[in-house]
Design a protein around this motif. Structure first.
Motif, short mmCIF file in Angstrom:
data_model
loop_
_atom_site.label_atom_id
_atom_site.label_comp_id
_atom_site.label_asym_id
_atom_site.label_seq_id
_atom_site.Cartn_x
_atom_site.Cartn_y
_atom_site.Cartn_z
N VAL A 1 0.84 -1.21 0.00
CA VAL A 1 0.00 0.00 0.00
C VAL A 1 0.87 1.25 0.00
O VAL A 1 0.66 2.18 -0.81
N GLU A 2 1.85 1.30 0.89
CA GLU A 2 2.76 2.44 0.93
C GLU A 2 3.57 2.55 -0.36
O GLU A 2 3.87 3.64 -0.84
N ARG A 3 3.94 1.41 -0.92
CA ARG A 3 4.71 1.40 -2.17
C ARG A 3 3.93 2.10 -3.28
O ARG A 3 4.48 2.92 -4.02
N ALA A 4 2.67 1.76 -3.41
CA ALA A 4 1.85 2.38 -4.45
C ALA A 4 1.72 3.89 -4.23
O ALA A 4 1.76 4.66 -5.19
N CYS A 5 1.57 4.29 -2.98
CA CYS A 5 1.48 5.72 -2.68
C CYS A 5 2.77 6.44 -3.03
O CYS A 5 2.76 7.55 -3.58
N ILE A 6 3.90 5.82 -2.71
CA ILE A 6 5.20 6.43 -3.01
C ILE A 6 5.37 6.60 -4.52
O ILE A 6 5.76 7.67 -5.00
N VAL A 7 5.09 5.56 -5.27
CA VAL A 7 5.24 5.64 -6.73
C VAL A 7 4.34 6.73 -7.30
O VAL A 7 4.76 7.53 -8.14
N ASP A 8 3.10 6.79 -6.83
CA ASP A 8 2.17 7.80 -7.33
C ASP A 8 2.67 9.21 -7.02
O ASP A 8 2.65 10.10 -7.88
N ASN A 9 3.14 9.42 -5.79
CA ASN A 9 3.64 10.74 -5.41
C ASN A 9 4.89 11.12 -6.20
O ASN A 9 5.06 12.29 -6.58
#
Length: 243
Positions: free
Chosen positions: A156-164
């Motif tokens: 979940v955090e990985r997806a947020c990091i990539v998006d940001n």
């Protein structure tokens, strides 16, 4: 955790004590306290021999492959601190006319990176959670580098990091991911790495099963090129933002 180049005695000096803050994610404290939050183990893990061993002698090769993607004068974001000389290499690459901004969630890592970047005024290090909205400004950077971070964060955090990180790239800018990749079936290190991931890198298998490009809808606005090395164990993914 990466590096390759000889380390001077100053490079392994004890970093100054840094108080814990609530911004440090629970997963980081529980899983990687020994590696990133412990001021007694940090100076030893930041040694070149250790970092090179972790990457089976490929640390220098991988660092150079990432650094050469960037150009002098760019405003460059580095996502999370990296053990070894990587941040200094990036700062020297963008030069005095450029800016390197390093963002990491752990205060002890921020302090350690600042120590290693002394004498390079173009380099800035600040604390921030790259998975949180607003940690980095939209379209604020000509280039972004994410070096061996994604395998160390939950999905979940990985997806947020990539998006940001994708949102932070200016039109016409570039983003570079370097990380682990699924090895070829014949790779002699495949069973060994499976055990390494099982005991030390519990979030890595989920990255191996995922295409980084699939983690954010923003990826559709980029042109992508992926290369692998060392029998597929490592990948470099380069995205150029259209527009």
């Amino acid at each position: 955790m990466l590096a390759s180049m000889k380390t001077s005695p100053a490079d392994i000096s004890m970093p100054p004590p840094v108080p814990r803050v609530s911004a440090v994610p629970v997963y980081l404290s529980r899983t990687y306290h020994w590696a990133y939050l412990n001021r007694h183990t940090l100076p030893w893990l930041d040694r070149s021999l250790v970092v090179s061993a972790i990457l089976w002698g490929n640390a220098g090769r991988l660092m150079r492959a990432a650094v050469t993607e960037f150009s002098p004068g760019q405003r460059l974001l580095q996502a999370a601190c990296v053990y070894g000389p990587f941040s200094r290499m990036l700062a020297e690459r963008v030069g005095g006319d450029g800016v390197l901004e390093v963002v990491d969630v752990a205060p002890i890592q921020v302090a350690n990176a600042r120590r290693k970047l002394v004498g390079l005024p173009q380099a800035q290090v600040r604390q921030g959670d790259l998975a949180a909205p607003g940690c980095v400004a939209a379209e604020a950077y000509e280039a972004v580098c994410c070096f061996f971070l994604l395998h160390e964060v939950p999905p979940v955090e990985r997806a947020c990091i990539v998006d940001n990180l994708l949102a932070a790239v200016q039109p016409g800018g570039k983003i570079v991911f370097v990380d682990y990749h699924r090895t070829h079936a014949w790779h002699p290190l495949r069973p060994i790495m499976a055990q390494v991931f099982r005991w030390l890198e519990p979030y890595a298998p989920s990255l191996l099963a995922t295409d980084i490009v699939s983690l954010s809808a923003r990826a559709d606005g980029f042109t992508w090129k992926k290369t692998t090395c060392f029998g597929g164990l490592y990948q470099k993914l380069v995205g150029l933002r259209r527009g």
